[in-house]
Design a protein around this motif. Structure first.
Motif, PDB file in Angstrom:
ATOM      1  N   LYS A 142       0.812  -1.216   0.000  1.00  0.00           N
ATOM      2  CA  LYS A 142       0.000   0.000   0.000  1.00  0.00           C
ATOM      3  C   LYS A 142       0.850   1.272   0.000  1.00  0.00           C
ATOM      4  O   LYS A 142       0.342   2.371  -0.219  1.00  0.00           O
ATOM      5  CB  LYS A 142      -0.926   0.024   1.221  1.00  0.00           C
ATOM      6  N   GLY A 284      -5.605   6.959   0.690  1.00  0.00           N
ATOM      7  CA  GLY A 284      -6.119   7.195   2.035  1.00  0.00           C
ATOM      8  C   GLY A 284      -4.993   7.271   3.042  1.00  0.00           C
ATOM      9  O   GLY A 284      -3.805   7.301   2.668  1.00  0.00           O
ATOM     10  N   GLU A 289      -5.723   2.675  -0.683  1.00  0.00           N
ATOM     11  CA  GLU A 289      -6.880   2.083  -0.007  1.00  0.00           C
ATOM     12  C   GLU A 289      -7.589   1.073  -0.898  1.00  0.00           C
ATOM     13  O   GLU A 289      -8.083   0.052  -0.438  1.00  0.00           O
ATOM     14  CB  GLU A 289      -7.868   3.179   0.403  1.00  0.00           C
ATOM     15  N   LYS A 290      -7.634   1.382  -2.202  1.00  0.00           N
ATOM     16  CA  LYS A 290      -8.411   0.519  -3.098  1.00  0.00           C
ATOM     17  C   LYS A 290      -7.918   0.659  -4.531  1.00  0.00           C
ATOM     18  O   LYS A 290      -7.634   1.762  -4.994  1.00  0.00           O
ATOM     19  CB  LYS A 290      -9.897   0.895  -3.025  1.00  0.00           C
TER      20      LYS A 290
END
Length: 330
Positions: A142, A284, A289-290
């Motif tokens: 991430k 985020g 986050e996605k």
């Protein structure tokens, strides 16, 4: 407090990128690192009347350690620039070693930092970074980003000139895949607001987004590559990451990432057959986050582009992984 680091701060991308970060009200401390000239660049920037405190470091006297310690975000434009008739792949042997050394420093001195890799070829240097971080036991998918924003910036700009939009950033155009030549796939069919590209201009537009770097190299007549536009793109992405970490919502930008470790990434891996791939990423407080699946919505023209992208990317990624797992003989 946000400490940002630019590794490769004295170069053609590094200097304007450092200037933009110094101008950013979100940055409290800016540490510059390079093998030459960094104290001078830092002194010059330190006279600018914005909040960030600027320091410059060279390799001697534990310079890399001092620059990286306490860093929240590390932006890496380090490496040699692309010259005429040189592909991004030609840069590999030199820049791969530079990136590996810098990431080893990050793993040791600021393993929780958000890492933004600009150094070309991104399709290989990001897998190199991932392998180094895995070996050090500190890999967080991430927080490792390959910066492909310049491809998005170009798509926005070129489309605006065709459709007559005076503010290019009003066009949101997903550009996916990788960050070189045919691995760059603009999805004009998913532009928001929707745009109508005349069929006789579509192929030329795709080619211009894919090979915009060559246009700049040629125009500079051997004097450099896309440094200023890349600095802008790198700053645009870095600023979004910083804002997202501080809690701002709804920030999305494509990035070349290791998708298995990111929410939504597995379906994209399944569709592409590739673990590293650039798609729009919702940012985020924890970084990515996605991952947003725009691959499955590609039209027939874009699917053909994607097939060429997959084949080329597979080799680029393998080359990066191989560089770390089986280092070249010196």
């Amino acid at each position: 407090m946000v400490k940002a680091v630019v590794a490769g701060a004295s170069g053609g991308i590094g200097q304007p990128l450092s200037l933009l970060l110094k101008s950013c009200q979100q940055v409290d401390e800016l540490a510059l690192y390079d093998v030459v000239n960094t104290p001078g660049v830092a002194a010059d920037l330190s006279h600018i009347s914005t909040p960030a405190i600027v320091t410059g470091y060279l390799p001697g006297d534990d310079g890399l350690k001092k620059a990286l310690t306490g860093a929240d975000i590390v932006v890496i434009p380090a490496g040699i620039p692309r010259k005429p008739n040189m592909t991004r792949d030609d840069l590999f042997k030199i820049n791969a070693g530079i990136v590996q050394g810098l990431i080893e420093g990050v793993a040791q001195h600021c393993p929780k930092a958000y890492i933004l890799v600009i150094s070309n070829p991104v399709n290989s240097t990001v897998p190199i970074a991932a392998e180094v971080l895995k070996r050090a036991g500190v890999f967080d998918p991430k927080r490792l980003f390959g910066v492909t924003t310049l491809d998005v910036v170009r798509a926005e700009t070129f489309v605006a000139s065709i459709v007559g939009e005076k503010v290019p950033t009003k066009n949101t155009i997903p550009v996916i895949g990788g960050h070189s030549g045919e691995t760059i796939v603009p999805l004009f069919s998913q532009a928001k607001p929707s745009v109508s590209i005349p069929s006789d201009k579509l192929d030329a537009l795709v080619n211009r987004v894919q090979f915009g770097g060559d246009e700049v190299v040629k125009a500079k007549d051997g004097g450099g590559s896309a440094t200023l536009s890349m600095a802008y793109a790198g700053f645009r992405f870095a600023e979004k990451v910083i804002k997202a970490v501080k809690g701002e919502k709804g920030l999305v930008e494509p990035s070349f990432m290791y998708l298995p470790g990111i929410s939504g990434g597995d379906s994209i891996v399944k569709a592409t057959g590739l673990e590293f791939f650039s798609v729009p990423i919702e940012l985020g407080p924890n970084g990515a986050e996605k991952a947003i699946d725009v691959v499955s919505s590609a039209n027939d023209h874009e699917k053909k582009l994607l097939e060429a992208c997959y084949a080329a990317l597979k080799g680029n990624i393998s080359k990066g992984v191989e560089f770390v797992q089986n280092p070249p003989q010196k």
